[in-house]
Design a protein around this motif. Structure first.
Motif, PDB file in Angstrom:
ATOM      1  N   UNK A 178       0.827  -1.210   0.000  1.00  0.00           N
ATOM      2  CA  UNK A 178       0.000   0.000   0.000  1.00  0.00           C
ATOM      3  C   UNK A 178       0.859   1.257   0.000  1.00  0.00           C
ATOM      4  N   UNK A 179       1.907   1.252   0.805  1.00  0.00           N
ATOM      5  CA  UNK A 179       2.737   2.456   0.914  1.00  0.00           C
ATOM      6  C   UNK A 179       3.714   2.580  -0.263  1.00  0.00           C
ATOM      7  N   UNK A 180       4.577   1.579  -0.438  1.00  0.00           N
ATOM      8  CA  UNK A 180       5.634   1.698  -1.443  1.00  0.00           C
ATOM      9  C   UNK A 180       5.103   1.552  -2.870  1.00  0.00           C
ATOM     10  N   UNK A 181       4.215   0.585  -3.095  1.00  0.00           N
ATOM     11  CA  UNK A 181       3.713   0.340  -4.453  1.00  0.00           C
ATOM     12  C   UNK A 181       2.401   1.074  -4.719  1.00  0.00           C
ATOM     13  N   UNK A 182       1.882   1.720  -3.697  1.00  0.00           N
ATOM     14  CA  UNK A 182       0.694   2.578  -3.805  1.00  0.00           C
ATOM     15  C   UNK A 182      -0.507   1.847  -4.412  1.00  0.00           C
ATOM     16  N   UNK A 183      -0.718   0.650  -3.913  1.00  0.00           N
ATOM     17  CA  UNK A 183      -1.855  -0.114  -4.419  1.00  0.00           C
ATOM     18  C   UNK A 183      -3.142   0.302  -3.702  1.00  0.00           C
ATOM     19  N   UNK A 184      -4.272  -0.050  -4.314  1.00  0.00           N
ATOM     20  CA  UNK A 184      -5.585   0.211  -3.731  1.00  0.00           C
ATOM     21  C   UNK A 184      -6.183  -1.099  -3.245  1.00  0.00           C
ATOM     22  N   UNK A 185      -6.820  -1.067  -2.077  1.00  0.00           N
ATOM     23  CA  UNK A 185      -7.522  -2.229  -1.534  1.00  0.00           C
ATOM     24  C   UNK A 185      -9.018  -1.966  -1.625  1.00  0.00           C
ATOM     25  N   UNK A 186      -9.724  -2.832  -2.341  1.00  0.00           N
ATOM     26  CA  UNK A 186     -11.154  -2.652  -2.591  1.00  0.00           C
ATOM     27  C   UNK A 186     -11.927  -3.831  -2.024  1.00  0.00           C
ATOM     28  N   UNK A 187     -12.973  -3.552  -1.299  1.00  0.00           N
ATOM     29  CA  UNK A 187     -13.860  -4.603  -0.814  1.00  0.00           C
ATOM     30  C   UNK A 187     -15.045  -4.756  -1.752  1.00  0.00           C
ATOM     31  N   UNK A 188     -15.598  -5.954  -1.799  1.00  0.00           N
ATOM     32  CA  UNK A 188     -16.818  -6.160  -2.571  1.00  0.00           C
ATOM     33  C   UNK A 188     -17.605  -7.296  -1.949  1.00  0.00           C
ATOM     34  N   UNK A 189     -18.913  -7.184  -1.998  1.00  0.00           N
ATOM     35  CA  UNK A 189     -19.793  -8.194  -1.383  1.00  0.00           C
ATOM     36  C   UNK A 189     -21.153  -8.085  -2.037  1.00  0.00           C
ATOM     37  N   UNK A 190     -21.513  -9.099  -2.788  1.00  0.00           N
ATOM     38  CA  UNK A 190     -22.829  -9.097  -3.409  1.00  0.00           C
ATOM     39  C   UNK A 190     -22.923  -8.152  -4.589  1.00  0.00           C
ATOM     40  N   UNK A 191     -24.156  -7.887  -4.996  1.00  0.00           N
ATOM     41  CA  UNK A 191     -24.433  -7.045  -6.153  1.00  0.00           C
ATOM     42  C   UNK A 191     -25.827  -6.455  -5.996  1.00  0.00           C
ATOM     43  N   UNK A 192     -26.050  -5.316  -6.615  1.00  0.00           N
ATOM     44  CA  UNK A 192     -27.381  -4.711  -6.624  1.00  0.00           C
ATOM     45  C   UNK A 192     -28.266  -5.404  -7.658  1.00  0.00           C
ATOM     46  N   UNK A 193     -29.540  -5.512  -7.364  1.00  0.00           N
ATOM     47  CA  UNK A 193     -30.465  -6.098  -8.342  1.00  0.00           C
ATOM     48  C   UNK A 193     -30.425  -5.334  -9.655  1.00  0.00           C
ATOM     49  N   UNK A 194     -30.210  -4.034  -9.580  1.00  0.00           N
ATOM     50  CA  UNK A 194     -30.185  -3.203 -10.787  1.00  0.00           C
ATOM     51  C   UNK A 194     -29.024  -3.536 -11.713  1.00  0.00           C
ATOM     52  N   UNK A 195     -27.986  -4.220 -11.213  1.00  0.00           N
ATOM     53  CA  UNK A 195     -26.816  -4.552 -12.039  1.00  0.00           C
ATOM     54  C   UNK A 195     -26.972  -5.899 -12.733  1.00  0.00           C
ATOM     55  N   UNK A 196     -28.022  -6.649 -12.407  1.00  0.00           N
ATOM     56  CA  UNK A 196     -28.213  -7.935 -13.065  1.00  0.00           C
ATOM     57  C   UNK A 196     -28.400  -7.785 -14.568  1.00  0.00           C
ATOM     58  N   UNK A 197     -28.979  -6.677 -15.011  1.00  0.00           N
ATOM     59  CA  UNK A 197     -29.241  -6.516 -16.441  1.00  0.00           C
ATOM     60  C   UNK A 197     -27.953  -6.566 -17.249  1.00  0.00           C
ATOM     61  N   UNK A 198     -26.881  -5.952 -16.736  1.00  0.00           N
ATOM     62  CA  UNK A 198     -25.602  -5.989 -17.452  1.00  0.00           C
ATOM     63  C   UNK A 198     -25.027  -7.396 -17.479  1.00  0.00           C
ATOM     64  N   UNK A 199     -25.113  -8.083 -16.356  1.00  0.00           N
ATOM     65  CA  UNK A 199     -24.601  -9.447 -16.283  1.00  0.00           C
ATOM     66  C   UNK A 199     -25.419 -10.383 -17.171  1.00  0.00           C
ATOM     67  N   UNK A 200     -26.729 -10.260 -17.112  1.00  0.00           N
ATOM     68  CA  UNK A 200     -27.591 -11.097 -17.953  1.00  0.00           C
ATOM     69  C   UNK A 200     -27.396 -10.780 -19.430  1.00  0.00           C
ATOM     70  N   UNK A 201     -27.065  -9.523 -19.732  1.00  0.00           N
ATOM     71  CA  UNK A 201     -26.781  -9.148 -21.115  1.00  0.00           C
ATOM     72  C   UNK A 201     -25.538  -9.841 -21.641  1.00  0.00           C
ATOM     73  N   UNK A 202     -24.503  -9.977 -20.797  1.00  0.00           N
ATOM     74  CA  UNK A 202     -23.295 -10.693 -21.204  1.00  0.00           C
ATOM     75  C   UNK A 202     -23.596 -12.170 -21.426  1.00  0.00           C
ATOM     76  N   UNK A 203     -24.495 -12.728 -20.619  1.00  0.00           N
ATOM     77  CA  UNK A 203     -24.882 -14.132 -20.793  1.00  0.00           C
ATOM     78  C   UNK A 203     -25.674 -14.302 -22.083  1.00  0.00           C
TER      79      UNK A 203
END
Length: 349
Positions: free
Chosen positions: A281-306
């Protein structure tokens, strides 16, 4: 209805007759047609998830048919084929209104906050906000295979890390969520390194689009190996397991300004791991991102890829079982020898 109930942590799942769920005024009851068996279910069964109270019915990766509709529900009708995120949000708080229901303070997590979908029926509150209609061409088992794994990986890579074509993606842990990340990364045009101690899982990752595979048992320093292969490190790296070793390897495998995505759930002794912050984090200046689940509104994009043929959740399914086999499927997760996704598609047995 029938449900798979355990009375003690790590105890047997017994198929019992339990009361049918009541229909929420603004929700629906659905007949569960299929439900995934996920490592998160194993966490709950093992007693390491603090939200699970006994007795309990697990299961959070569900798809089904609407069999009852509350008077205040407007968008859904009897007989419709549906799924939903495993995080059911209130739909009305500031987080939900801002488009971030996965951090809703009033969230109900199916199969953890209360009884889940290892059962013939399931109630879904706030259905107009949480429920998702399934396209006719997507089967129930395939929708269940999307579950929390494909959806969480999608949000992690697309919404949180903004993975770009040509970037290197390192996937630490090739269970269901890791294999989902491989498949999504391939669809996005990334170059992918899949990392796991299970050679069969690595073979499946290769089949799903991984360019390179690494087995830590055969590699002296996984992070340095990733840096060498990628010419400086991965642009995006995910931990799909949630243990200290994979978290640390993921952080260290990144190039300067890289993005680490924490998808695996760190529990017990892994909840507060020592991290190489100076190096990463300090020397290489990386970002740490958390993620958990998904919004129902984002299913359309995922279903579109399917629908467009860029993703196929059916490729993840390696076992289809009856509800009576759910306990054995959870017990089998004590090891890390399984490959792909197991789906319960016979709920009456």
């Amino acid at each position: 209805m029938k449900a798979a109930v355990f009375e003690a942590y790590r105890g047997p799942l017994e198929i019992r007759s339990v009361p049918d769920p009541a229909c929420p005024p603004d929700g629906v009851v659905l007949r569960v047609e299929a439900c995934g068996v996920c490592r998160s279910d194993h966490h709950g069964w093992s007693g390491v998830d603090p939200d699970v109270a006994l007795p309990h019915v697990p299961g959070h990766e569900f798809a089904g048919t609407v069999v009852a509709v509350g008077a205040a529900c407007r968008r859904f009708r009897l007989g419709e084929r549906v799924t939903a995120p495993f995080i059911l949000a209130c739909g009305d708080c500031p987080d939900c209104r801002a488009g971030e229901p996965t951090i809703c303070n009033q969230q109900f997590v199916v199969g953890f906050s209360g009884w889940g979908a290892f059962a013939e029926m399931l109630a879904v509150p706030h259905a107009d906000f949480n429920l998702v209609k399934l396209p006719d061409g997507l089967g129930f088992a395939e929708a269940a295979a999307m579950g929390c794994r494909l959806t969480t990986a999608f949000r992690g890579l697309v919404d949180r890390a903004a993975l770009k074509p040509g970037e290197w993606l390192a996937v630490h842990g090739c269970g269901g969520v890791g294999l989902s990340a491989v498949m999504i990364g391939q669809a996005l045009g990334a170059q992918i390194i899949a990392i796991d101690i299970n050679d069969a899982a690595l073979a499946m990752a290769k089949a799903l689009g991984a360019n390179v595979t690494l087995n830590p048992a055969q590699t002296e320093d996984v992070a340095l190996a990733v840096r060498e292969i990628t010419g400086g490190g991965a642009h995006v790296s995910i931990d799909g397991l949630g243990i200290t070793t994979t978290i640390t390897n993921s952080l260290r495998s990144l190039r300067k300004l890289g993005r680490h995505v924490q998808i695996g759930q760190p529990l017990g002794k892994h909840a507060a791991p020592p991290l190489p912050l100076l190096e990463t984090v300090y020397a290489r200046q990386i970002a740490i991102l958390g993620t958990r689940g998904i919004a129902a509104s984002r299913f359309s994009s995922l279903l579109g890829m399917i629908a467009g043929g860029r993703l196929d959740p059916a490729r993840m399914i390696t076992r289809r079982i009856a509800l009576s086999e759910a306990g054995a499927a959870l017990k089998a997760m004590d090891g890390y020898t399984g490959v792909g996704v197991t789906v319960i598609d016979r709920l009456g047995a």
